[in-house]
Design a protein around this motif. Structure first.
Motif, PDB file in Angstrom:
ATOM      1  N   TRP A 148     -19.590   0.803   3.141  1.00 12.24           N
ATOM      2  CA  TRP A 148     -21.066   1.570   3.173  1.00 12.24           C
ATOM      3  C   TRP A 148     -20.953   2.870   2.449  1.00 12.24           C
ATOM      4  O   TRP A 148     -22.085   3.148   2.103  1.00 12.24           O
ATOM      5  CB  TRP A 148     -20.971   2.073   4.680  1.00 12.24           C
ATOM      6  CG  TRP A 148     -21.130   0.691   5.632  1.00 12.24           C
ATOM      7  CD1 TRP A 148     -20.288   0.280   6.453  1.00 12.24           C
ATOM      8  CD2 TRP A 148     -22.081  -0.346   5.973  1.00 12.24           C
ATOM      9  NE1 TRP A 148     -20.593  -0.919   7.252  1.00 12.24           N
ATOM     10  CE2 TRP A 148     -21.638  -1.259   6.662  1.00 12.24           C
ATOM     11  CE3 TRP A 148     -23.289  -0.417   5.027  1.00 12.24           C
ATOM     12  CZ2 TRP A 148     -22.522  -2.409   6.821  1.00 12.24           C
ATOM     13  CZ3 TRP A 148     -24.035  -1.542   5.287  1.00 12.24           C
ATOM     14  CH2 TRP A 148     -23.540  -2.584   6.264  1.00 12.24           C
ATOM     15  N   ARG A 152     -25.549   0.913  -2.542  1.00 13.23           N
ATOM     16  CA  ARG A 152     -26.752   1.819  -2.777  1.00 13.23           C
ATOM     17  C   ARG A 152     -27.327   2.126  -1.729  1.00 13.23           C
ATOM     18  O   ARG A 152     -27.954   3.271  -1.629  1.00 13.23           O
ATOM     19  CB  ARG A 152     -27.412   1.082  -3.966  1.00 13.23           C
ATOM     20  CG  ARG A 152     -28.532   2.035  -4.624  1.00 13.23           C
ATOM     21  CD  ARG A 152     -29.035   1.585  -5.754  1.00 13.23           C
ATOM     22  NE  ARG A 152     -27.986   1.516  -7.076  1.00 13.23           N
ATOM     23  CZ  ARG A 152     -28.004   1.347  -8.242  1.00 13.23           C
ATOM     24  NH1 ARG A 152     -29.445   1.167  -8.516  1.00 13.23           N
ATOM     25  NH2 ARG A 152     -27.087   1.353  -9.031  1.00 13.23           N
ATOM     26  N   TRP A 153     -27.748   1.132  -0.833  1.00 10.67           N
ATOM     27  CA  TRP A 153     -28.767   1.580   0.149  1.00 10.67           C
ATOM     28  C   TRP A 153     -28.273   1.224   1.419  1.00 10.67           C
ATOM     29  O   TRP A 153     -28.491   0.299   2.338  1.00 10.67           O
ATOM     30  CB  TRP A 153     -30.043   0.732   0.037  1.00 10.67           C
ATOM     31  CG  TRP A 153     -30.812   1.043  -1.077  1.00 10.67           C
ATOM     32  CD1 TRP A 153     -31.370   1.972  -1.697  1.00 10.67           C
ATOM     33  CD2 TRP A 153     -30.578   0.125  -2.354  1.00 10.67           C
ATOM     34  NE1 TRP A 153     -31.531   2.051  -2.662  1.00 10.67           N
ATOM     35  CE2 TRP A 153     -31.350   0.576  -3.455  1.00 10.67           C
ATOM     36  CE3 TRP A 153     -30.425  -1.090  -2.461  1.00 10.67           C
ATOM     37  CZ2 TRP A 153     -31.775   0.184  -4.643  1.00 10.67           C
ATOM     38  CZ3 TRP A 153     -30.706  -1.806  -3.631  1.00 10.67           C
ATOM     39  CH2 TRP A 153     -31.210  -1.052  -4.612  1.00 10.67           C
ATOM     40  N   PRO A 154     -27.294   1.891   1.977  1.00 12.30           N
ATOM     41  CA  PRO A 154     -26.439   1.711   3.260  1.00 12.30           C
ATOM     42  C   PRO A 154     -27.150   1.379   4.579  1.00 12.30           C
ATOM     43  O   PRO A 154     -27.100   0.427   5.272  1.00 12.30           O
ATOM     44  CB  PRO A 154     -25.116   2.731   3.285  1.00 12.30           C
ATOM     45  CG  PRO A 154     -25.738   3.784   2.527  1.00 12.30           C
ATOM     46  CD  PRO A 154     -26.605   3.225   1.433  1.00 12.30           C
ATOM     47  N   LEU A 155     -27.928   2.262   4.941  1.00 17.29           N
ATOM     48  CA  LEU A 155     -28.860   2.223   6.020  1.00 17.29           C
ATOM     49  C   LEU A 155     -29.839   1.676   6.094  1.00 17.29           C
ATOM     50  O   LEU A 155     -29.816   0.567   7.212  1.00 17.29           O
ATOM     51  CB  LEU A 155     -29.529   3.793   6.419  1.00 17.29           C
ATOM     52  CG  LEU A 155     -30.115   3.875   7.450  1.00 17.29           C
ATOM     53  CD1 LEU A 155     -29.046   3.625   8.883  1.00 17.29           C
ATOM     54  CD2 LEU A 155     -30.793   5.330   7.969  1.00 17.29           C
ATOM     55  N   PRO A 156     -30.471   1.250   5.113  1.00 15.55           N
ATOM     56  CA  PRO A 156     -31.407  -0.063   5.229  1.00 15.55           C
ATOM     57  C   PRO A 156     -30.794  -1.245   5.258  1.00 15.55           C
ATOM     58  O   PRO A 156     -31.402  -2.276   5.845  1.00 15.55           O
ATOM     59  CB  PRO A 156     -32.109   0.175   3.644  1.00 15.55           C
ATOM     60  CG  PRO A 156     -32.196   1.427   3.385  1.00 15.55           C
ATOM     61  CD  PRO A 156     -31.052   2.032   3.717  1.00 15.55           C
ATOM     62  N   ILE A 157     -29.740  -1.376   4.653  1.00 11.94           N
ATOM     63  CA  ILE A 157     -28.847  -2.771   4.773  1.00 11.94           C
ATOM     64  C   ILE A 157     -28.375  -2.988   6.161  1.00 11.94           C
ATOM     65  O   ILE A 157     -28.403  -4.010   6.991  1.00 11.94           O
ATOM     66  CB  ILE A 157     -27.811  -2.581   3.710  1.00 11.94           C
ATOM     67  CG1 ILE A 157     -28.094  -2.668   2.334  1.00 11.94           C
ATOM     68  CG2 ILE A 157     -26.873  -3.781   3.890  1.00 11.94           C
ATOM     69  CD1 ILE A 157     -27.074  -2.881   1.360  1.00 11.94           C
ATOM     70  N   LEU A 192     -23.227   9.051   6.533  1.00 13.04           N
ATOM     71  CA  LEU A 192     -24.217   9.754   5.654  1.00 13.04           C
ATOM     72  C   LEU A 192     -24.703  11.137   5.893  1.00 13.04           C
ATOM     73  O   LEU A 192     -25.108  11.725   4.978  1.00 13.04           O
ATOM     74  CB  LEU A 192     -25.613   8.981   5.536  1.00 13.04           C
ATOM     75  CG  LEU A 192     -25.817   7.286   5.116  1.00 13.04           C
ATOM     76  CD1 LEU A 192     -26.985   6.598   5.231  1.00 13.04           C
ATOM     77  CD2 LEU A 192     -24.867   7.005   3.984  1.00 13.04           C
TER      78      LEU A 192
END
Length: 367
Positions: A148, A152-157, A192
């Motif tokens: 994570w 690049r986009w940890p929270l959306p993933i 994050l």
């Protein structure tokens, strides 16, 4: 979970597994938050048998369940930022999470054979029982931390993963993976976050705003009690298992995530940042979490909720106070000393020493 030093400067967080640190190195705000969150966990369990006879108790229960575990998981993620799978951190991950999981999964199974009158209930390490799901989930989340931190986009993933999980009733109960996946976004969000994000919710304006927000949440929950299932906030079932259309799952994932984050922010806004009488108890929240479950399970078997007065306002208040006092006592240093051998075992015999350990020993001898 570990604290960082107070103040405006940021430093690398200490090892996040549940172990003791010198008091001077801990941030009172996070210890206070962990203590208050674990008190709410215990109170939520105490309220569970009271919901059927009281719409108000059901509303309070729903609101608490909307944010108490998300708050705990966000903080867990925040203090997992330094997890890099190094030998020392892997060792403490095993001793601080895996070993307690094995012990308490077995202990809860044996205990509930008696309280649930199921003498043949098998001891299985793949199907977390009662509170032990959090240990299994945190173990998995921490192992995936490097992933994570690099995508690049940890929270959306993570949100997409949680949404897809609600569409899959076939995931099953192995390691309570359904709940692990659905709660994943909260852990990733914690990874994050930075100190300045917590400073935002600790402002006076945020504390004031939290009052009408919580009041509104209680009003909505009171309206929703007879109209919707609070099980959406448990994050342990797919949409199909909750007798809802499949498309409800992704929608409710986003809706509950938004609601929970707002309430988590309001909760953190009310957490005191100064040292209080309960600050030191924040280091023992895992003890309170795992140990209070035996009383919560046994209370139903022992008939503590059978008297009619318990379901009246005074009885509900006494139950609430009793739950808070119990979990507070279980977080105290004497209890931690008694159970440290199983909650934080050293187990040096089970691990090979790495080069860093040998170098530190050589330096100590030279000194």
């Amino acid at each position: 979970m570990r604290a960082v030093t107070a103040g405006g400067t940021e430093r690398r967080a200490p090892q996040p597994v549940p172990a003791s640190e010198p008091a001077g190195r801990r941030d009172a705000f996070f210890d206070n938050a962990k203590y208050l969150a674990i008190v709410l966990v215990a109170i939520g369990h105490a309220w569970e048998p009271l919901r059927d006879g009281s719409r108000a108790a059901g509303a309070l229960y729903m609101v608490v369940y909307a944010f108490h575990m998300p708050a705990f998981i966000v903080i867990s993620g925040y203090f997992s930022r330094s997890f890099d799978a190094s030998p020392g951190r892997i060792r403490r991950l095993v001793t601080g999470l895996a070993v307690p999981y094995l012990v308490f999964e077995t202990a809860y199974t044996l205990f509930t054979r008696w309280t649930d009158q199921e003498p043949d209930r098998p001891v299985t390490l793949l199907d977390p029982l009662y509170l032990t799901w959090f240990l299994a989930a945190l173990f998995i989340w921490r192992l995936t931390t490097p992933i994570w931190q690099r995508v690049r986009w940890p929270l959306p993933i993570a949100l997409v993963v949680a949404m897809l999980a609600t569409l899959s009733p076939s995931i099953g109960n192995d390691l309570d993976l359904q709940r692990t996946l659905q709660f994943l976004p909260y852990f990733v969000l914690g990874l994050l976050l930075r100190p300045e994000h917590f400073h935002l919710v600790r402002r006076r304006a945020a504390r004031i705003l939290a009052v009408p927000v919580f009041a509104g949440a209680l009003a909505v929950a009171y309206w929703a009690v007879p109209r919707m299932s609070g099980a959406w906030f448990y994050h342990r079932d797919s949409a199909e298992e909750l007798a809802a259309p499949s498309w409800y799952g992704p929608v409710m994932t986003l809706a509950t995530f938004g609601c929970s984050l707002v309430l988590v922010a309001c909760f953190l806004a009310w957490v005191p940042g100064r040292h209080t009488w309960f600050t030191a108890l924040g280091a023992g929240t895992l003890y309170g979490y795992l140990l209070h479950g035996f009383v919560a399970q046994g209370s139903k078997f022992w008939g503590w909720y059978e008297p009619a007065w318990v379901h009246r306002p005074l009885g509900e208040i006494l139950v609430t106070v009793a739950a808070a006092v119990l979990v507070t006592a279980l977080c105290t240093p004497p209890v931690r000393r008694v159970f440290r051998w199983v909650m934080e075992p050293d187990m040096a015999w089970a691990f090979r020493r790495d080069a860093g350990d040998r170098a530190r020993e050589r330096n100590a001898v030279r000194a």
